[in-house]
Design an enzyme around this catalytic site. Structure first.
Site, mmCIF file in Angstrom:
data_model
loop_
_atom_site.group_PDB
_atom_site.id
_atom_site.type_symbol
_atom_site.label_atom_id
_atom_site.label_comp_id
_atom_site.label_asym_id
_atom_site.label_seq_id
_atom_site.Cartn_x
_atom_site.Cartn_y
_atom_site.Cartn_z
ATOM 1 N N ARG A 179 0.798 -1.223 0.000
ATOM 2 C CA ARG A 179 0.000 0.000 0.000
ATOM 3 C C ARG A 179 0.835 1.280 0.000
ATOM 4 N NH1 ARG A 179 -2.516 -3.356 -1.537
ATOM 5 N NH2 ARG A 179 -4.549 -4.139 -0.920
ATOM 6 N N SER A 228 -11.182 1.037 2.289
ATOM 7 C CA SER A 228 -10.517 0.472 3.465
ATOM 8 C C SER A 228 -9.821 1.580 4.246
ATOM 9 C CB SER A 228 -9.497 -0.582 3.046
ATOM 10 O OG SER A 228 -10.139 -1.693 2.456
ATOM 11 N N GLU A 298 -4.799 3.805 6.029
ATOM 12 C CA GLU A 298 -4.643 3.628 4.586
ATOM 13 C C GLU A 298 -5.238 4.830 3.866
ATOM 14 O OE1 GLU A 298 -6.302 0.543 1.198
ATOM 15 O OE2 GLU A 298 -5.490 -0.296 3.046
#
Length: 306
Positions: A179, A228, A298
């Site tokens: 990520r 998310s 995130e």
């Protein structure tokens, strides 16, 4: 809250600029959460050279941030000082396929990349069908879903530096990790090339249907959300830790932890950026107290508090 209008000075310093400059433009309407204050300046470049010209002549002390479709972003209620750049789909959203390669502008939706690949019988990019962002965001955060990530298919990415210089990054240059990428944060990505593998149309479409079904049955995609919220810790799932800490359905003001998937925060209708960020921090505190594990955001958070 409003910022000093600096658009007149910027236009005077950049007589050849083709893109649009707007002062104190609301950012809430550009994010999926629909919260946050204004951008001091919102710039929409006409094309890649226009973006390079703008960055080259922009005063170095002005902060710059790029937004795509705002699907993974919280804008704080005080807004964003400096310049926010939005790459419009008309100028940066084209996609094409040749052989086993898909070329896409940074403003192209990830879903469009998957569709372009499928139309050319290119497999391996079906996971993009389940990511509600743009190519630019996928490059910056190594976006992934269903067991695949951007780094699995990227050939190279093109970007413009803060000084207006054009750069090309190979897959290795991107320094991808989970990520995230290791490219200088000041680089603004403008396009990318991806490689898949020729496959049967039936297999590709079946996989895309699986991806879509998973999203519709497991995620609150029809809510005002940001995808998310937290990265999965090594060997664990963020949603399981959040659930175990008793946070499913937790509320702060107009913000709520989704009952459907508790790694999603939602704006129930009247949330502020402060509500959503405070809820996220509350979840982090409770998970740390319950499991000893620290969750990391995130979702990107930008701007200043009101």
């Amino acid at each position: 809250m409003t910022f000093p209008d600096i658009t007149t000075d910027l236009k005077a310093a950049m007589p050849q600029l083709r893109g649009r400059l707007l002062a104190n433009q609301s950012l809430a309407e550009l994010t999926w959460f629909r919260v946050g204050g204004p951008a001091q300046v919102l710039f929409t470049p006409a094309h890649e050279d226009d973006l390079a010209y703008f960055l080259k002549h922009l005063p170095k002390e002005l902060p710059v941030y790029v937004v795509g479709v705002g699907s993974n972003l919280i804008v704080r209620d005080g807004g964003m000082p400096g310049v926010v750049i939005r790459l419009a789909p008309r100028a940066f959203g084209e996609t094409s396929a040749k052989g086993d390669v898909v070329t896409a502008g940074a403003a192209a939706l990830d879903k469009r990349v998957a569709e372009t690949a499928a139309s050319a019988n290119i497999g391996g990019m079906e996971f993009f069908f389940g990511i509600p962002g743009t190519v630019g965001g996928a490059l910056r955060m190594n976006a992934g879903a269903n067991g695949r990530e951007t780094r699995d298919v990227l050939i190279e990415a093109t970007g413009i530096g803060r000084d207006g210089t054009k750069h090309i990054f190979t897959n290795a240059d991107m320094k991808f990790v989970y990520r995230s990428s290791g490219v200088d944060p000041s680089i603004i990505f403008t396009s990318a090339k991806f490689r898949g593998a020729i496959a049967s149309p039936e297999a590709i479409r079946a996989r895309m249907n699986e991806v879509q079904t998973h999203r519709e049955t497991a995620q609150p995609i029809r809510e005002k959300t940001g995808g998310s919220t937290f990265k999965n810790p090594p060997g664990n799932s963020a949603w399981k830790l959040i659930d175990a800490a008793g946070c499913r359905g937790l509320r702060v003001g107009g913000a709520q932890v989704s009952e459907m998937h508790c790694n999603f925060l939602i704006n129930t209708g009247n949330a502020t950026g402060h509500d959503i960020e405070t809820l996220g921090e509350t979840v982090r505190e409770r998970v740390k107290a319950n499991s000893g594990i620290e969750l990391h955001w995130e979702i990107k958070r930008i701007g200043i508090t009101a």
